[in-house]
Design an enzyme around this catalytic site. Structure first.
Site: not given
Ligand code: PMP
Length: 285
Positions: A51, A100, A149, A181
């Protein structure tokens, strides 16, 4: 004192320093990963690296030169910090261009790579998993690429503070009446034994724990449906839970004051938590 990793060096946490011009600091121009450690071993490590590669590529960000050494670096962090149970946080930013500027720096600007550990003794037996988490809903006000992420965590921080002020454990985010989520986890409901969770696209993070859970559930002959569900559906569900690398599988027993499953963790969430921890320990490296 913790030993942190910064661009090739293992340093005491008070000694490691990053430039004020670092793009991570000025622009939130960085991506991260959090890997769990149980009994000194890494859980789902390959998934987290994969990832990370995807996040870097989607951001057109250069990979750190040490990308191939990440397993060795993680293991060295476990050793140097005597880490038994806890988390390893890793962050890559677009580095320090020396000033910057909104535009990305030239490709010869080296990315900044930082790792640190967080010790959480016995965290696989978190009391919250026995009690079940209580959540509130909040509007999802994040940007449109939640599948990357990035370290832009201001809104999730605000949502966690809203949950804290409401006296509950976390918040689920809602967009067009549907749950996207949790603030830092993927959300699920269970109806008649069927596990329902939002399908993968740009709206949510592609959880590494989510991928493992769906695989284990299918292997255990449980029904899985990847589709969006509404907040109302969640409040009427038999069970709810969330997953993340740090929470594993966490039962949810209350949403916006509505009690689910008599206020006790449900059988599906409880079983999935047991399977996930047992299987992860078996494949930990
Ligand atoms: N959604 C979000 C917004 C997150 O920050 C996380 C945690 N990193 C997850 C889902 C879960 O991802 P993982 O199972 O890879 O920790």
């Amino acid at each position: 004192m913790r030993i942190v990793y910064l661009n090739g060096d293992y340093l005491p946490e008070t000694v490691a320093k990053v430039s004020v011009f670092d793009r991570g600091f000025l622009m939130a121009d960085g991506v991260y990963e959090v890997t769990s450690v149980l009994g000194g071993k890494l859980i789902d490590f390959a998934g987290h690296v994969k990832r990370l590669e995807r996040s870097l590529s989607e951001m057109n960000m250069r990979q750190p030169d040490t990308m191939g050494d990440l397993l060795a670096i993680h293991r060295e962090m476990v050793t140097r910090n005597d880490l038994v149970d806890g988390l390893i946080y890793l962050q890559v930013t677009r580095g320090n261009p020396g000033d910057r500027d909104f535009h990305y720096p030239s490709a010869d600007t080296a990315p900044t790579l930082v790792l640190f550990t967080q010790s959480k003794p016995g965290f696989a037996n978190a009391p919250l998993a026995q009690r079940g988490a209580r959540v509130i809903s909040v509007p999802d006000m994040r940007w449109g690429r939640r599948d990357i992420k990035t370290v832009q965590l201001l809104y999730p921080s605000m949502a966690k503070m809203m949950a804290h002020e409401a006296g509950v454990d976390d918040a689920w985010m809602v967009q067009d009446d549907h749950v996207t989520e949790g603030t830092s986890n993927n959300a699920y409901i269970v109806n008649d034994g069927r596990i329902i969770t939002r399908a993968l696209n740009h709206d949510i993070l592609h959880g590494i724990t989510r991928a493992a859970i769906l695989r284990f559930a299918t292997e255990a002959q449980m029904d899985v449906e990847e589709r969006s569900f509404t907040l109302d559906e969640a409040k009427q569900a038999d069970e709810a839970f969330f997953t993340s690398a740090s929470a594993f599988v966490m039962p949810v027993v209350e949403i916006d004051g509505t009690i689910l499953g008599g206020g006790k963790p449900g059988p599906v969430a409880t079983r999935l938590r047991e399977i996930y921890i047992a299987e992860s320990l078996k494949s930990a490296i």
